[in-house]
Motif scaffolding. Structure first.
Motif, short mmCIF file in Angstrom:
data_model
loop_
_atom_site.label_atom_id
_atom_site.label_comp_id
_atom_site.label_asym_id
_atom_site.label_seq_id
_atom_site.Cartn_x
_atom_site.Cartn_y
_atom_site.Cartn_z
N VAL A 89 -35.20 -28.54 4.38
CA VAL A 89 -34.72 -27.83 3.20
C VAL A 89 -35.92 -27.54 2.32
CG1 VAL A 89 -33.21 -27.88 1.18
CG2 VAL A 89 -32.47 -28.99 3.30
N LYS A 90 -36.09 -26.29 1.92
CA LYS A 90 -37.25 -25.95 1.11
C LYS A 90 -36.86 -24.94 0.05
CE LYS A 90 -40.13 -22.78 2.18
NZ LYS A 90 -41.24 -21.97 2.75
N VAL A 91 -37.70 -24.84 -0.98
CA VAL A 91 -37.52 -23.86 -2.04
C VAL A 91 -38.73 -22.95 -2.05
CG1 VAL A 91 -37.28 -23.49 -4.52
CG2 VAL A 91 -36.08 -25.40 -3.42
N SER A 92 -38.48 -21.64 -2.06
CA SER A 92 -39.55 -20.66 -2.13
C SER A 92 -39.28 -19.70 -3.27
CB SER A 92 -39.64 -19.90 -0.80
OG SER A 92 -40.59 -18.85 -0.88
N ARG A 93 -40.14 -19.78 -4.30
CA ARG A 93 -40.02 -18.90 -5.46
C ARG A 93 -38.61 -18.88 -6.02
NH1 ARG A 93 -44.19 -14.74 -2.68
NH2 ARG A 93 -46.06 -15.77 -3.44
N GLY A 94 -38.07 -20.06 -6.17
CA GLY A 94 -36.79 -20.23 -6.82
C GLY A 94 -35.58 -20.10 -5.91
N ARG A 95 -35.79 -19.78 -4.65
CA ARG A 95 -34.66 -19.66 -3.74
C ARG A 95 -34.69 -20.78 -2.71
NH1 ARG A 95 -34.52 -13.99 -1.00
NH2 ARG A 95 -32.85 -15.09 0.11
N LYS A 96 -33.51 -21.32 -2.43
CA LYS A 96 -33.42 -22.44 -1.48
C LYS A 96 -33.14 -21.91 -0.08
CE LYS A 96 -32.16 -26.47 -2.65
NZ LYS A 96 -31.47 -27.70 -3.13
N PHE A 97 -33.82 -22.52 0.90
CA PHE A 97 -33.63 -22.20 2.31
C PHE A 97 -33.26 -23.47 3.06
CE2 PHE A 97 -36.18 -18.82 0.67
CZ PHE A 97 -35.81 -17.70 1.38
N THR A 123 -21.48 -28.00 -4.14
CA THR A 123 -22.06 -26.94 -3.33
C THR A 123 -23.17 -26.26 -4.11
OG1 THR A 123 -20.48 -25.29 -4.11
CG2 THR A 123 -19.87 -26.54 -2.14
N GLU A 124 -23.95 -25.45 -3.38
CA GLU A 124 -25.06 -24.73 -4.00
C GLU A 124 -25.30 -23.45 -3.21
OE1 GLU A 124 -28.44 -27.28 -3.69
OE2 GLU A 124 -28.27 -27.50 -1.52
N LYS A 125 -26.05 -22.53 -3.81
CA LYS A 125 -26.42 -21.30 -3.13
C LYS A 125 -27.69 -21.53 -2.32
CE LYS A 125 -23.49 -18.08 -4.72
NZ LYS A 125 -22.70 -17.17 -3.87
N ALA A 126 -27.67 -21.09 -1.07
CA ALA A 126 -28.86 -21.20 -0.23
C ALA A 126 -28.76 -20.19 0.89
CB ALA A 126 -28.99 -22.62 0.33
N SER A 127 -29.89 -19.87 1.48
CA SER A 127 -29.92 -19.05 2.69
C SER A 127 -30.01 -19.95 3.90
CB SER A 127 -31.11 -18.08 2.66
OG SER A 127 -30.93 -17.11 1.65
N LEU A 128 -29.17 -19.67 4.90
CA LEU A 128 -29.22 -20.42 6.16
C LEU A 128 -30.10 -19.65 7.12
CD1 LEU A 128 -25.52 -21.52 6.82
CD2 LEU A 128 -27.36 -22.80 5.73
N VAL A 129 -31.14 -20.30 7.61
CA VAL A 129 -32.06 -19.66 8.55
C VAL A 129 -32.24 -20.56 9.75
CG1 VAL A 129 -33.24 -18.47 6.67
CG2 VAL A 129 -34.12 -20.67 7.46
N GLY A 130 -32.68 -19.94 10.86
CA GLY A 130 -32.87 -20.69 12.08
C GLY A 130 -34.31 -21.12 12.27
N PRO A 131 -34.63 -21.64 13.46
CA PRO A 131 -35.93 -22.25 13.72
C PRO A 131 -36.97 -21.28 14.28
CG PRO A 131 -34.51 -22.70 15.56
CD PRO A 131 -33.69 -21.90 14.58
N LEU A 132 -36.61 -20.01 14.47
CA LEU A 132 -37.48 -19.09 15.18
C LEU A 132 -38.58 -18.52 14.29
CD1 LEU A 132 -34.79 -17.10 17.19
CD2 LEU A 132 -35.94 -19.23 17.81
N CYS A 133 -39.66 -18.13 14.92
CA CYS A 133 -40.81 -17.58 14.20
C CYS A 133 -40.63 -16.08 14.00
CB CYS A 133 -42.10 -17.87 14.96
SG CYS A 133 -42.44 -19.62 15.14
N THR A 134 -39.58 -15.72 13.31
CA THR A 134 -39.32 -14.32 12.96
C THR A 134 -38.50 -14.29 11.68
OG1 THR A 134 -38.12 -12.32 13.56
CG2 THR A 134 -37.36 -14.36 14.54
#
Length: 412
Positions: free
Chosen positions: A292-300, A335-346
């Motif tokens: 779980v990480k935050v980038s420029r105010g957005r959670k991933f 709950t919270e707002k976040a983007s769900l992303v996968g493990p791929l390098c794209t």
């Protein structure tokens, strides 16, 4: 951990994630609902492209009530159908790119019904049948000149590799009727996928029946069968129930009584086809949280399941839009707002942008419902060489089968 049943928690702990769980009770219920919505004499072809897992397709053939038949478009799907016990006589082979080798394999394995996308495709079917001393039946797929109801995926009304342009049928009718080795048995009218609602679904079916009547006149052939397509809807990777169609049976019966009065006696026999409706809500995808990480105010929230596991084709804009909605327990968890992303390098490996998720930490498991259709085999399974997800088949609380697709390079 946000898995919503003890069984899912147990399976995730035992087999790890990403993990698909398919419940055959859900498959049985979907089959009952679909046959119950249709006139009694209708056939239902299951579209293997939605999910060719042998245990699921076997369940659609066995058990109580009418059995589904198989709609396939490759020798791989043919092998799955045969393994699941479908006789060749219950298989419809479709697709615009059937090779001579594939046609020969299908004929040898007992398939006798094919969808023909063009005069040349029909000729290839006839050649394969003649080479093995048999005659095949063909349903001519028709690309209607006009489009009907709105839908997420439109299959007619434009230039396309699918089907014979309806306005040309009368002109080439004699050629279509006279292809050696094959008999024109009927029509294939697949015009849409995932209809917006019951009104749209009915409207498209009724239009297809009118098209079939016109094509019968143009062909000069009495139809023995017509497949009027599909469009039955179920949520995709979001909570919700399968669509219900209480008015469908009466609408179809009324239209067919008027347009094809002999249909109740099987003249012609009428079929529909369905993929996601029959298996979509049977599946649950369990995805582990790797980071779980935050980038420029957005959670991933970074998962071990990406477009290599689910929705890969839609991630490329080719199939269904990916916008998953995870289960949030219903137990008052924040709950919270976040983007769900996968493990791929794209940067295209995104399952959901700024969606509502439970407060999540490394090691948690998120549960994505309604993922029984267009899962592993519609994803970028081999991209970056990551292992395929495990697939578990259950009935209620009983685990029946657990397996994983393996990528093996073999010499040829």
């Amino acid at each position: 951990m946000t898995a919503n049943t003890p069984l899912l928690e147990k399976l995730a702990a035992e087999y790890g994630t990403p993990l698909y769980v398919y419940d055959l009770d859900g498959v049985d219920a979907a089959r009952r609902d679909l046959f119950g919505a249709l006139p009694e004499s209708f056939d239902v072809f299951y579209a293997f492209k939605a999910n060719p897992h042998v245990e699921l397709v076997r369940a659609l053939r066995t058990g109580e009530g009418p059995a589904c038949k198989a709609e396939i478009s490759s020798t791989g799907e043919l092998a799955a159908a045969l393994e699941a016990g479908y006789p060749g006589t219950d298989i419809l082979y479709t697709g615009p790119g059937k090779t001579r080798g594939e046609l020969a394999r299908a004929i040898v394995d007992g398939v006798r019904l094919f969808s023909a996308e063009s005069l040349s495709d029909l000729t290839h079917i006839g050649e394969a049948a003649l080479a093995h001393g048999v005659t095949a039946d063909a349903l001519l797929r028709i690309n209607s000149a006009t489009a009907g109801a709105s839908t997420s995926i439109r299959m007619t009304g434009t230039p396309t590799q699918f089907g014979i342009d309806s306005e040309t049928v009368a002109e080439i009718a004699a050629q279509l009727r006279d292809v050696p080795g094959v008999t024109v048995a009927g029509l294939h009218l697949f015009s849409q996928s995932n209809a917006r609602d019951e009104k749209a679904l009915i409207g498209e079916f009724l239009r297809s029946i009118d098209v079939a009547a016109a094509m019968q006149e143009d062909l000069g052939v009495r139809l023995r069968m017509m497949d009027i397509g599909g469009g039955f809807s179920v949520p995709y990777a979001q909570a919700g129930a399968r669509a219900q169609y209480p008015g469908l049976r009466a609408a179809l019966e009324e239209k067919l009584d008027t347009t094809f009065p002999g249909w109740r006696q099987g003249e012609p026999r009428v079929a529909v086809e369905s993929g996601r409706y029959l298996v979509g809500d049977s599946g649950t995808l369990l995805a582990g949280v790797s980071n779980v990480k935050v980038s420029r105010g957005r959670k991933f929230v970074i998962l071990d399941a990406g477009i290599n596991t689910f929705g890969g084709m839609s991630g490329l804009g080719r199939l269904l839009p990916v916008s998953v909605v995870v289960d949030t327990d219903g137990a008052g968890r924040a709950t919270e707002k976040a983007s769900l992303v996968g493990p791929l390098c794209t940067p295209g490996d995104i399952l959901g942008r700024e969606i509502e998720v439970p407060e999540t930490a490394d090691g948690d498991v998120l549960t994505i419902p309604n993922t029984g259709a267009y899962g592993p085999t519609a994803s970028l399974l081999m991209f970056l060489g990551r292992p395929a997800p495990t697939e578990a088949v259950v009935r209620g609380d009983e685990v029946l089968h657990v397996s994983r697709i393996e990528h093996i390079r073999t010499p040829v």
